[in-house]
Write a protein that holds these residues in place. Structure first.
Motif: not given
Length: 577
Positions: A351-357, A360-366
C-alpha cells in the motif's frame, strides 16, 4: 565547552568544590566552577561533582543577577545532559529556569528561554520535561497578557497530558486554563476548567508510595472490619490501587478472602444460609462473594442454587500433559500471529508503494494542469479569437478530404436522426419523411464512398513503395526481356511468362537462380501465391519439363525445404515443399 572561560580545567572533585566555596568573591567562585565543568571526565564521581558545581554556579549567578549568563549556561550544558539520566536533566533545567525567574525584570528573557528549551526538548524527544516547560511558558504568557498565544499552547498541551493521564500536571494546566479564561471574561469556560481541575485532583489518592501503601492498607482493613471484604478486590484492581501492588496489598487481599475461606474449609457441602448466618451478612452478598472466589480459583467448588448450598471439591491434580498442550497451543497461536503480522506488513508495504506511485502520478497530473492553465492564461491575455474550423489543420490533401467527407457524413446522419425524431412526434408527414430520407441517403453515398477511397489510398501507396524497393529485373537470364515490377500481380505474371516459354528456350540453372532471387518478393506476396509460384504450375514444375534435370530437381527441392523451414520458424509458415 566554555569559550569565554580560561582554557585550563580543574578536576571534578570535592576539593575543587571546596576551593570555589572558599574563594574571596563570587566572581572567583564562578570562574572556578566553570573550570570544574570543563573537566572531560565522565565517571560517576565526576558527574556527581559536576551536578553539585552546576547547583552552586546557579546560586552564585542568581545572587549576582546575571540572568543572561544563566541562559548561556543552560545552552552550554546540553552536551552534559546526554551523559546523565533524564530525571536529573529535568531537575537541573527547571532549577535554572526558576533561578532566572528570581531575578527582577526578566519576564521577556524567561519567555525566550522557555521557547528555546521547548524546541530543544522536542528535538531530543524529552516529553516529560517539554510538557512542564510548556506549562511554565503558558503561565509566563498569561502574566505578560499574551492571551491568544497562551490559549493556543494550552489547548494542545491539555490533549497530550490527558492521553498520558498525568493527573498532577493536568491539575496545574486546568487551573492555568481557568485563570486564562477568567482573564478573558469567559466565565463558563473558566468554570468548566476549574471543574476539570477538581476532578483530576480527586483522582489523585496519595502523594508518595510509602504514604499511599499505608493509606491503602488502612482502607482495606476498614472494609474488612465493617464486613465489606468483598469490596477489597475492586479497590485493589482499580487504577489507583494498581500503582501500589506488592506484598502488603496481597496480604490484605488474603485477609479479606480468609474470612470466608476459613469458614468453608471444614466442609465438603454446606448451606449458603448457614455461612451467611456465621458471618452476619446477607445471603445474596455471601453468594456473590463465593461465586467470585470460585471464578478467581480461590478454591474448587460450585454453587447449587436450587438446593441453596455450596459444594466444595478436592483440589484437582493437574496432569503433566496439560501444561505442555497449552504451551503447544500458545506456540501455534504465536506462529499464526507472526504469519498474519507478516501478511499485514507486506500489505502495508504494498500500500505504501502504491501510495508513492499515486503521488507521483498526482504530481505529473498537477504539472500537466499547470502547463494547461499557463497556456489558457496566456491565450486569454492575447485576446485572439480563432474560428472553430481553423482549430484543426490537416497535414495533407488526403487528410483534408477525409475531414470533409467525415463532416459531411456525420452532418447527414444528424439530419436523418432529426427527421426520425420529427416523424415520431408527428411534425413531419410519413411520405415527406421517406422522400427526404431517400434523398439524404443518395447524397450521403458520395462522401462515404470518397472516404473509403481516401482511407485505402495510403495502403495502396505503401504496397507500391514496397514493390518499388524490389529488384527491377530478374537478372542473369539471356534472351529474356527486362521486367519492371509494379506490384504483386505483375511479379506473378513475370514468373508465369518465364516458365511458360518453350522447353528448348529454357535453362534449368537460370530457373533455379530465378527461384533464389524471388525470395524477397515472397515476403511481399501472399503465402498461397508464393506456394503456387514455387510448385504447381510454377518454377519447380518448369524445371521438371526440361529433360535430364532429375539431379538438379532434387538439389532444388532440398534448398527450398531448408528455406521454408527457416521461414516457418521466423514467420509461422507451414512448409509447403
Amino acid at each position: 565547552m566554555w569559550s569565554s572561560m580560561p582554557s585550563s580545567y580543574l578536576p571534578a572533585t570535592t576539593e575543587s568544590i571546596v576551593k570555589a566555596q572558599e574563594a574571596k568573591d563570587a566572581s572567583e567562585s564562578i570562574s572556578i566552577l566553570y573550570r570544574v565543568l570543563e573537566d572531560p571526565s565522565s565517571s560517576a564521581d565526576a558527574l556527581r561533582t559536576k551536578e553539585l558545581a552546576i547547583t552552586n554556579l546557579t546560586n552564585y549567578l542568581t545572587k549576582e543577577n546575571r540572568a543572561e549568563d544563566l541562559r548561556n549556561l543552560l545552552t552550554k550544558l546540553r552536551p552534559f545532559f546526554a551523559l546523565i539520566p533524564k530525571a536529573k536533566t529535568a531537575k537541573i533545567v527547571r532549577g535554572i529556569i526558576d533561578a532566572v525567574a528570581k531575578i527582577p525584570g526578566t519576564s521577556e528573557l524567561q519567555i525566550s528561554l522557555c521557547k528555546e528549551m521547548v524546541e530543544w526538548t522536542r528535538a531530543e524527544k524529552r516529553t516529560f520535561l517539554r510538557q512542564r516547560i510548556e506549562a511554565r511558558l503558558a503561565a509566563l504568557l498569561l502574566e505578560n497578557q499574551e492571551y491568544t498565544e497562551a490559549l493556543n499552547l494550552l489547548s494542545g498541551l491539555i490533549k497530550e497530558v490527558r492521553r498520558l493521564d498525568d493527573k498532577l500536571l493536568l491539575v496545574d494546566i486546568d487551573l492555568l486554563e481557568s485563570m486564562l479564561h477568567f482573564s478573558l471574561r469567559n466565565l463558563p469556560k473558566a468554570k468548566a476548567s476549574l471543574t476539570a481541575a477538581r476532578t483530576a485532583a480527586n483522582a489523585i489518592y496519595f502523594t508518595g508510595r510509602s504514604e499511599g501503601i499505608s493509606s491503602l492498607k488502612c482502607m482495606l482493613l476498614c472494609k474488612i472490619m465493617v464486613s465489606q471484604a468483598d469490596h477489597v478486590a475492586g479497590i485493589v484492581s482499580s487504577k489507583a490501587g494498581l500503582k501500589y501492588l506488592g506484598p502488603d496489598v496481597d496480604a490484605m487481599k488474603a485477609v479479606a478472602d480468609a474470612s470466608l475461606k476459613e469458614l468453608i474449609e471444614p466442609y465438603s457441602r454446606v448451606e449458603i444460609a448457614h455461612i451467611a448466618e456465621m458471618i452476619e451478612l446477607p445471603i445474596d452478598h455471601v453468594e456473590k462473594k463465593l461465586s467470585q472466589m470460585i471464578l478467581d480459583k480461590k478454591f474448587a467448588g460450585t454453587l447449587d442454587q436450587g438446593a441453596g448450598c455450596l459444594i466444595i471439591f478436592e483440589d484437582p491434580k493437574t496432569e503433566e500433559i496439560f501444561p505442555a498442550t497449552l504451551e503447544t497451543i500458545a506456540n501455534v497461536g504465536k506462529a499464526e500471529l507472526r504469519h498474519r503480522g507478516d501478511v499485514v506488513a507486506d500489505g502495508v508495504r504494498r500500500m505504501g508503494e502504491e501510495k508513492e506511485s499515486l503521488e507521483r502520478r498526482l504530481q505529473d497530473v498537477m504539472m500537466a494542469t499547470d502547463v494547461l492553465e499557463s497556456w489558457v492564461m496566456e491565450n486569454n491575455r492575447t485576446g485572439d479569437t480563432h474560428a472553430v474550423d481553423d482549430a484543426i489543420q490537416p497535414a495533407d490533401v488526403l487528410s483534408r478530404q477525409m475531414i470533409e467527407c467525415t463532416a459531411a457524413d456525420l452532418a447527414l446522419e444528424d439530419t436523418v436522426y432529426a427527421l426520425d425524431k420529427a416523424v415520431q412526434e408527428g411534425s413531419v408527414p410519413l411520405m415527406a419523411y421517406l422522400r427526404s430520407v431517400r434523398a439524404l441517403a443518395r447524397k450521403q453515398f458520395s462522401p462515404r464512398a470518397l472516404s473509403a477511397k481516401v482511407h485505402s489510398a495510403p495502403q495502396q501507396a505503401k504496397i507500391a513503395s514496397m514493390a518499388a524497393r524490389a529488384p527491377q529485373n530478374l537478372g542473369g537470364l539471356k534472351g529474356c526481356r527486362p521486367i519492371i515490377f509494379c506490384g504483386c500481380a505483375e511479379y506473378k505474371r513475370a514468373c508465369n511468362y518465364k516458365s511458360d516459354k518453350p522447353p528448348h528456350k529454357r535453362r534449368a540453372e537460370d530457373l533455379r537462380n530465378l527461384l533464389t532471387k524471388l525470395r524477397p518478393f515472397f515476403a511481399l506476396a501472399f503465402k498461397a501465391k508464393t506456394a503456387k509460384i514455387v510448385r504447381g504450375r510454377g518454377i519447380i514444375d518448369a524445371v521438371a519439363k526440361i529433360p535430364g534435370t532429375s539431379e538438379r530437381q532434387i538439389s532444388l527441392c532440398k534448398e527450398m525445404m531448408e528455406w521454408t523451414r527457416a521461414e516457418a520458424s521466423k514467420q509461422g509458415w507451414r512448409p509447403f515443399c
